[in-house]
Design a protein around this motif. Structure first.
Motif, mmCIF file in Angstrom:
data_model
loop_
_atom_site.group_PDB
_atom_site.id
_atom_site.type_symbol
_atom_site.label_atom_id
_atom_site.label_comp_id
_atom_site.label_asym_id
_atom_site.label_seq_id
_atom_site.Cartn_x
_atom_site.Cartn_y
_atom_site.Cartn_z
ATOM 1 N N GLN A 188 -48.219 -4.910 44.229
ATOM 2 C CA GLN A 188 -49.614 -4.493 44.037
ATOM 3 C C GLN A 188 -49.905 -4.114 42.583
ATOM 4 O OE1 GLN A 188 -51.651 -4.892 46.686
ATOM 5 N NE2 GLN A 188 -49.771 -5.660 47.630
ATOM 6 N N ASP A 189 -48.919 -4.210 41.720
ATOM 7 C CA ASP A 189 -49.078 -3.810 40.317
ATOM 8 C C ASP A 189 -49.015 -5.021 39.396
ATOM 9 O OD1 ASP A 189 -49.115 -1.063 40.997
ATOM 10 O OD2 ASP A 189 -46.919 -1.062 41.097
ATOM 11 N N GLU A 190 -49.599 -4.856 38.213
ATOM 12 C CA GLU A 190 -49.580 -5.930 37.224
ATOM 13 C C GLU A 190 -48.167 -6.254 36.774
ATOM 14 O OE1 GLU A 190 -50.728 -5.840 32.700
ATOM 15 O OE2 GLU A 190 -52.545 -6.100 33.895
ATOM 16 N N SER A 191 -47.281 -5.295 36.815
ATOM 17 C CA SER A 191 -45.936 -5.458 36.266
ATOM 18 C C SER A 191 -44.919 -5.967 37.292
ATOM 19 C CB SER A 191 -45.451 -4.134 35.675
ATOM 20 O OG SER A 191 -45.527 -3.086 36.623
ATOM 21 N N TYR A 192 -45.401 -6.714 38.287
ATOM 22 C CA TYR A 192 -44.497 -7.317 39.263
ATOM 23 C C TYR A 192 -43.805 -8.489 38.583
ATOM 24 C CZ TYR A 192 -42.978 -8.602 43.990
ATOM 25 O OH TYR A 192 -42.237 -8.864 45.117
ATOM 26 N N PRO A 193 -42.466 -8.499 38.490
ATOM 27 C CA PRO A 193 -41.796 -9.369 37.524
ATOM 28 C C PRO A 193 -41.291 -10.718 38.046
ATOM 29 C CG PRO A 193 -40.218 -7.836 38.421
ATOM 30 C CD PRO A 193 -41.534 -7.551 39.114
ATOM 31 N N ILE A 194 -41.104 -11.614 37.093
ATOM 32 C CA ILE A 194 -40.261 -12.794 37.256
ATOM 33 C C ILE A 194 -39.324 -12.797 36.051
ATOM 34 C CG2 ILE A 194 -40.118 -15.296 37.460
ATOM 35 C CD1 ILE A 194 -43.088 -15.274 38.236
ATOM 36 N N TYR A 195 -38.035 -12.703 36.284
ATOM 37 C CA TYR A 195 -37.045 -12.779 35.210
ATOM 38 C C TYR A 195 -36.474 -14.198 35.163
ATOM 39 C CZ TYR A 195 -36.957 -7.675 34.822
ATOM 40 O OH TYR A 195 -37.299 -6.356 34.615
ATOM 41 N N ILE A 196 -36.313 -14.735 33.959
ATOM 42 C CA ILE A 196 -35.817 -16.098 33.791
ATOM 43 C C ILE A 196 -34.626 -16.091 32.840
ATOM 44 C CG2 ILE A 196 -36.391 -18.441 33.024
ATOM 45 C CD1 ILE A 196 -39.304 -17.839 33.733
#
Length: 222
Positions: A188-196
């Motif tokens: 629900q937050d903008e900082s929901y991540p995808i790490y590559i």
């Protein structure tokens, strides 16, 4: 899991901050050093007469000041369009035309990924009948697999699941949506991540596009 000697702290990119967010007394809060890029996802927004739902994927520059939109996915009725760049001006890279049954998308949905078009079940294949994992072939000819990881009852990271991408003959994961530090927010937050990882940089479009399709087709979070 950290792939460096015990007691060693490596921050390969300043985009993860100046190190102050790490608990040096515990390696559990450290980002595995093979992840070199992070993208944040904004929560989906509804807009327009037809109530289109748009998710934006935000770049994170080395100094964490870049707020530009790297990718966007817009879902209107039964059509999901994934673009490189903003939702109104970005170049279309992937799309999914949902074919529903009982109100839910099915494997007979039509997916375009890069220059390939076919049934979802052929573009993003189940690894076996009972598995929740999905595999795709990248532009490099390598087969990649998104696997759903069950977190369990962790009060610090309450989502039930996250996704991690693996490749054949690769020692480490290629990408993950796991929340690795406290700065990573929930879905629900903008900082929901995808790490590559570095190995995934050349197929970054495919990583984010397949994730966007799978999350819309079958959300991994409870």
């Amino acid at each position: 899991m950290v792939f460096t000697p015990d007691g060693t702290l490596i921050i390969r990119s300043k985009e993860y901050g100046d190190g102050s967010e790490y608990d040096i007394g515990s390696t559990s809060s450290m980002i595995p050093d093979h992840y070199v890029k992070r993208i944040w996802r904004k929560p989906g927004l509804l807009a327009g007469i037809n109530r289109a739902r748009t998710v934006q994927f935000i770049n994170k520059s080395p100094d964490s000041s870049d707020r530009s939109t790297a990718y966007s996915a817009t879902e209107t009725n039964n059509l999901l369009v994934f673009r490189v760049g903003g939702y109104s001006s970005g170049e279309e890279f992937a799309k999914a035309l949902w074919v529903p049954a009982n109100g839910k998308p099915t494997d007979k949905s039509i997916v375009t990924l890069g220059n390939k078009t076919g049934l979802l079940k052929d573009i993003l294949k189940k690894t076996n009948t009972l598995s929740t994992s999905r595999s795709f072939v990248g532009p490099d000819g390598v087969e990649y697999k998104w696997k759903i990881i069950w977190v369990g009852n962790d009060p610090a990271f309450p989502e039930a699941t996250f996704r991690t991408l693996y490749a054949r003959h690769s020692k480490h994961p290629i990408a993950t949506t796991a929340r690795l530090v406290s700065r990573d927010g929930s879905s629900q937050d903008e900082s929901y991540p995808i790490y590559i990882a570095e190995q995934g940089l050349n197929i970054q479009h495919y990583i984010v596009a397949t994730l966007a399709i799978l999350e819309s087709f079958s959300p991994s979070s409870a």
